[in-house]
Design an enzyme around this catalytic site. Sequence first.
Site, PDB file in Angstrom:
ATOM      1  N   CYS A   5     -11.339 -20.510 -59.346  1.00  0.00           N
ATOM      2  CA  CYS A   5     -12.702 -21.030 -59.432  1.00  0.00           C
ATOM      3  C   CYS A   5     -12.797 -22.408 -58.765  1.00  0.00           C
ATOM      4  O   CYS A   5     -12.090 -23.345 -59.164  1.00  0.00           O
ATOM      5  CB  CYS A   5     -13.127 -21.121 -60.899  1.00  0.00           C
ATOM      6  SG  CYS A   5     -14.681 -21.979 -61.138  1.00  0.00           S
ATOM      7  N   ASP A  31     -23.963 -31.821 -54.373  1.00  0.00           N
ATOM      8  CA  ASP A  31     -23.873 -30.495 -53.763  1.00  0.00           C
ATOM      9  C   ASP A  31     -23.434 -30.642 -52.300  1.00  0.00           C
ATOM     10  O   ASP A  31     -23.908 -31.516 -51.578  1.00  0.00           O
ATOM     11  CB  ASP A  31     -25.227 -29.781 -53.850  1.00  0.00           C
ATOM     12  CG  ASP A  31     -25.109 -28.296 -53.590  1.00  0.00           C
ATOM     13  OD1 ASP A  31     -25.292 -27.495 -54.522  1.00  0.00           O
ATOM     14  OD2 ASP A  31     -24.804 -27.914 -52.428  1.00  0.00           O
ATOM     15  N   GLY A  93     -29.484 -15.352 -57.749  1.00  0.00           N
ATOM     16  CA  GLY A  93     -28.986 -16.059 -56.568  1.00  0.00           C
ATOM     17  C   GLY A  93     -27.743 -16.885 -56.822  1.00  0.00           C
ATOM     18  O   GLY A  93     -27.414 -17.776 -56.039  1.00  0.00           O
ATOM     19  N   HIS A 100     -23.567 -23.712 -63.589  1.00  0.00           N
ATOM     20  CA  HIS A 100     -23.934 -25.020 -63.042  1.00  0.00           C
ATOM     21  C   HIS A 100     -25.439 -25.156 -63.014  1.00  0.00           C
ATOM     22  O   HIS A 100     -26.170 -24.175 -62.877  1.00  0.00           O
ATOM     23  CB  HIS A 100     -23.344 -25.212 -61.635  1.00  0.00           C
ATOM     24  CG  HIS A 100     -23.644 -24.086 -60.694  1.00  0.00           C
ATOM     25  ND1 HIS A 100     -22.927 -22.914 -60.687  1.00  0.00           N
ATOM     26  CD2 HIS A 100     -24.596 -23.940 -59.750  1.00  0.00           C
ATOM     27  CE1 HIS A 100     -23.421 -22.102 -59.776  1.00  0.00           C
ATOM     28  NE2 HIS A 100     -24.447 -22.697 -59.197  1.00  0.00           N
TER      29      HIS A 100
HETATM   30  P1  AMP Z   1     -25.595 -21.250 -56.716  1.00  0.00           P
HETATM   31  O1  AMP Z   1     -26.141 -20.544 -55.508  1.00  0.00           O
HETATM   32  O2  AMP Z   1     -26.633 -21.560 -57.751  1.00  0.00           O
HETATM   33  O3  AMP Z   1     -24.403 -20.531 -57.297  1.00  0.00           O
HETATM   34  O4  AMP Z   1     -25.139 -22.670 -56.218  1.00  0.00           O
HETATM   35  C1  AMP Z   1     -23.854 -22.949 -55.769  1.00  0.00           C
HETATM   36  C2  AMP Z   1     -23.936 -24.296 -55.119  1.00  0.00           C
HETATM   37  O5  AMP Z   1     -22.638 -24.816 -55.009  1.00  0.00           O
HETATM   38  C3  AMP Z   1     -24.542 -24.299 -53.715  1.00  0.00           C
HETATM   39  O6  AMP Z   1     -25.693 -25.153 -53.699  1.00  0.00           O
HETATM   40  C4  AMP Z   1     -23.408 -24.838 -52.854  1.00  0.00           C
HETATM   41  O7  AMP Z   1     -23.881 -25.677 -51.823  1.00  0.00           O
HETATM   42  C5  AMP Z   1     -22.560 -25.581 -53.848  1.00  0.00           C
HETATM   43  N1  AMP Z   1     -21.144 -25.712 -53.538  1.00  0.00           N
HETATM   44  C6  AMP Z   1     -20.291 -24.727 -53.203  1.00  0.00           C
HETATM   45  N2  AMP Z   1     -19.038 -25.207 -53.048  1.00  0.00           N
HETATM   46  C7  AMP Z   1     -19.117 -26.544 -53.284  1.00  0.00           C
HETATM   47  C8  AMP Z   1     -18.176 -27.604 -53.273  1.00  0.00           C
HETATM   48  N3  AMP Z   1     -16.866 -27.398 -52.991  1.00  0.00           N
HETATM   49  N4  AMP Z   1     -18.605 -28.861 -53.553  1.00  0.00           N
HETATM   50  C9  AMP Z   1     -19.912 -29.083 -53.831  1.00  0.00           C
HETATM   51  N5  AMP Z   1     -20.843 -28.122 -53.875  1.00  0.00           N
HETATM   52  C10 AMP Z   1     -20.461 -26.874 -53.598  1.00  0.00           C
HETATM   53 ZN    ZN Z   2     -14.552 -22.479 -63.365  1.00  0.00          ZN
END
Ligand code: AMP
Ligand code: ZN
Length: 114
Positions: A5, A31, A93, A100
Amino acid sequence: MARDCIFCKIVEREIPAEIVYETEDVLAFTDANPQAPVHILVIPKAHIPDFNSIEQEQLYLLSSVGAAIQELANKFSLADGYRVVNNCGENGGQTVAHIHFHLLGGRKLGWPPG
Ligand code: AMP
Ligand code: ZN
């Protein structure tokens, strides 16, 4: 933690992130693909896959997340308003399977979302 994860790895400092808030229970970081001038992800440190998976005894973590959001809104000067988003599951989505909450602000946000 869950070995595969990415958000657990951020909690464990195994991959880098710009951390903006931390308590015993909660971590917040910017993000990587920001959709607004302020785009922060607030997570419980515990690996909970999605909103629907929160166990009864973990519900207090939502209070911890709420306190984090209020503090971050103050820290990032979001007095004009902001949005908190939780994407749950495929239709919601969700792309990262560690619960989160997106904190978005710093511009006028459109509604409804897509
Ligand atoms: P969701 O689509 O609600 O699952 O959002 C996942 C979010 O995580 C997206 O906005 C991505 O840009 C963000 N994300 C993915 N990997 C990372 C990371 N390593 N560091 C910061 N944000 C991330
Ligand atoms: Zn986790």
